[in-house]
Structures are given as structure tokens and as C-alpha cells.
Design an enzyme around this catalytic site. Sequence first.
Site, short mmCIF file in Angstrom:
data_model
loop_
_atom_site.label_atom_id
_atom_site.label_comp_id
_atom_site.label_asym_id
_atom_site.label_seq_id
_atom_site.Cartn_x
_atom_site.Cartn_y
_atom_site.Cartn_z
CD GLU A 87 2.86 2.31 4.51
OE1 GLU A 87 2.07 2.61 3.59
OE2 GLU A 87 2.46 1.84 5.59
NE ARG B 187 2.96 -3.09 10.09
CZ ARG B 187 2.00 -3.51 9.28
NH1 ARG B 187 1.84 -4.80 9.07
NH2 ARG B 187 1.20 -2.65 8.68
CB THR C 299 3.45 0.56 11.47
OG1 THR C 299 3.20 -0.24 10.30
CG2 THR C 299 2.69 -0.07 12.62
CE LYS D 286 -2.41 2.11 5.17
NZ LYS D 286 -0.97 1.86 5.06
O1 G3H Z 1 -1.09 -4.38 7.77
C1 G3H Z 1 -1.36 -4.48 6.61
C2 G3H Z 1 -0.68 -3.72 5.58
O2 G3H Z 1 -1.06 -2.42 5.69
C3 G3H Z 1 -0.91 -4.23 4.21
O3 G3H Z 1 -1.98 -5.07 4.17
P1 G3H Z 1 -2.00 -6.37 3.23
O4 G3H Z 1 -0.94 -7.29 3.74
O5 G3H Z 1 -3.36 -6.92 3.49
O6 G3H Z 1 -1.78 -5.91 1.84
C1 PYR Z 2 -1.37 -0.45 8.16
C2 PYR Z 2 -0.79 0.86 8.14
O1 PYR Z 2 -1.37 1.80 7.73
C3 PYR Z 2 0.50 1.04 8.64
O2 PYR Z 2 1.05 0.07 9.15
O3 PYR Z 2 0.99 2.15 8.56
#
Ligand code: G3H
Ligand code: PYR
Length: 212
Positions: free
Chosen positions: A45, A49, A73, A133
Site C-alpha cells: 500500500e 501522502r 490514504t 481496515k
Molecule cells: O498512518 C499509519 C499507517 O497506517 C501505518 O501505521 P504504523 O506506522 O503505525 O505502522
Molecule cells: C492509515 C490508512 O489507512 C491510510 O492511510 O490509508
Amino acid sequence: MAQDIEKIEKVMCAAPVIPVLVVEDPKKAVPMAEALVRGGLPAIEITLRTPHALEAINAVNEHVEGAIVGAGTVLDDRQYDAAVSAGARFIVSPGATEALLDAADQHSVPLLPGAATASEVMFLLERGYQRLKFFPAEQAGGASYLKSLSSPLAAAKFCPTGGVSLDKAPDYLKLPNVLCVGGSWIADAKAIAEEDWSGIEERARAAAGIKG
Ligand SMILES: O=C[C@H](O)COP(=O)(O)O
Ligand SMILES: CC(=O)C(=O)O
């Protein structure tokens, strides 16, 4: 329109972990994804961002055999359209809105929407979404919290993400309502910036071997 469960499960069940990636330099996307695939994590994924995330998705989709690249995101319909055009094979969102679910109805590329409470899960079940999720997993209550949703909301199966690590992943993966977990620990921003492809491959291999 209901979620295509078979399609999203192909992504969720490809490996125990979906690496969540923040890619600043699109030139690094291909060697990064190759290391992840070599390590045994084909579903990856790339989050929207960074300014060049779509370019990174496109490069992985075009050049990395065996990768199933998705966009994370994704917050609105414009981003959904752009991610699909870039070649994303699945779409992930930290939450869900009516507008985002309406956008998903316009595409055959499946959505994995986020939820963190019983009411959010119920809203998504009502809209035909059973594969979700769980975000942010650790901060929202962790594996014990998610376990407590498994009986009343048995149709929902999750990919917990947020604060998950190699050590914590098995606690989630042994739950009846978890299909996989997500996390950035396999390939964080520093490892990608330093082009630590062997370290990424090694962590991917360890993640691919996690048992619930
Ligand atoms: O924003 C967080 C991501 O979804 C992944 O989270 P992490 O850095 O805590 O593994
Ligand atoms: C955190 C998350 O689910 C995303 O950035 O898509």
C-alpha cells in the site's frame, strides 16, 4: 453496490502483512517493491501522502512483477479516480464517508475502508462492506478491543493497522475476525531513503512468516 469480497480478499490473503509505505522519491518505488515481493509480501500500500505517490504506484504497477500495488490514504472521489488511473489494484482509506463509498461504486478496483468503532463497522456493513481496515489499531484499543467486536459483528473481518509491529502482529492474526495486518515497520521512511533494500527484504521475509 456491495464490496467485492473475493477481490479484496485476494489482496488481504496474499500474505499476513500489507506494508504501508510513504514514498518521497518515486525512483525508489521499484527497488523497494522488488525487495518486498522477494521477501514474500506481494500486496503493498503506497499512501497518497507525498507529492509523487501516484507516480510511485504507476512505476510499481508497470515494472514490478508479482506486486499487487494499492493506494492508501485515499480520502475522496478525486483521489480514488487518480489512484485507479495510476494503476492501483486496491484502495485503502483510514475511514469512510458516504462520498467515498459512492466513488467506490463507480470503480471495479475494490475499496478497503477504515473503521474503529462498532457504529462505524455497522455503517459499513449496512453499505455492504464486510472487509475493513481497523485503524488506528493499537491506539483504538488493540487486539483485545478488536476481539470483542468479533462476536456481535461477526460478518466483519479486518486488517488492523496503526502501531502494529512484528511482535504484536500474532496477537491480531490469531483472532477470528482478522485476515491480515498492515504496518510501516517493514519499510519505513528511513529505510526507503537509505535504500536499505536488503533490510526491507529481510523484514518482509520475517513478516511473511508470521503465524497467528
Ligand atoms: O498512518 C499509519 C499507517 O497506517 C501505518 O501505521 P504504523 O506506522 O503505525 O505502522
Ligand atoms: C492509515 C490508512 O489507512 C491510510 O492511510 O490509508
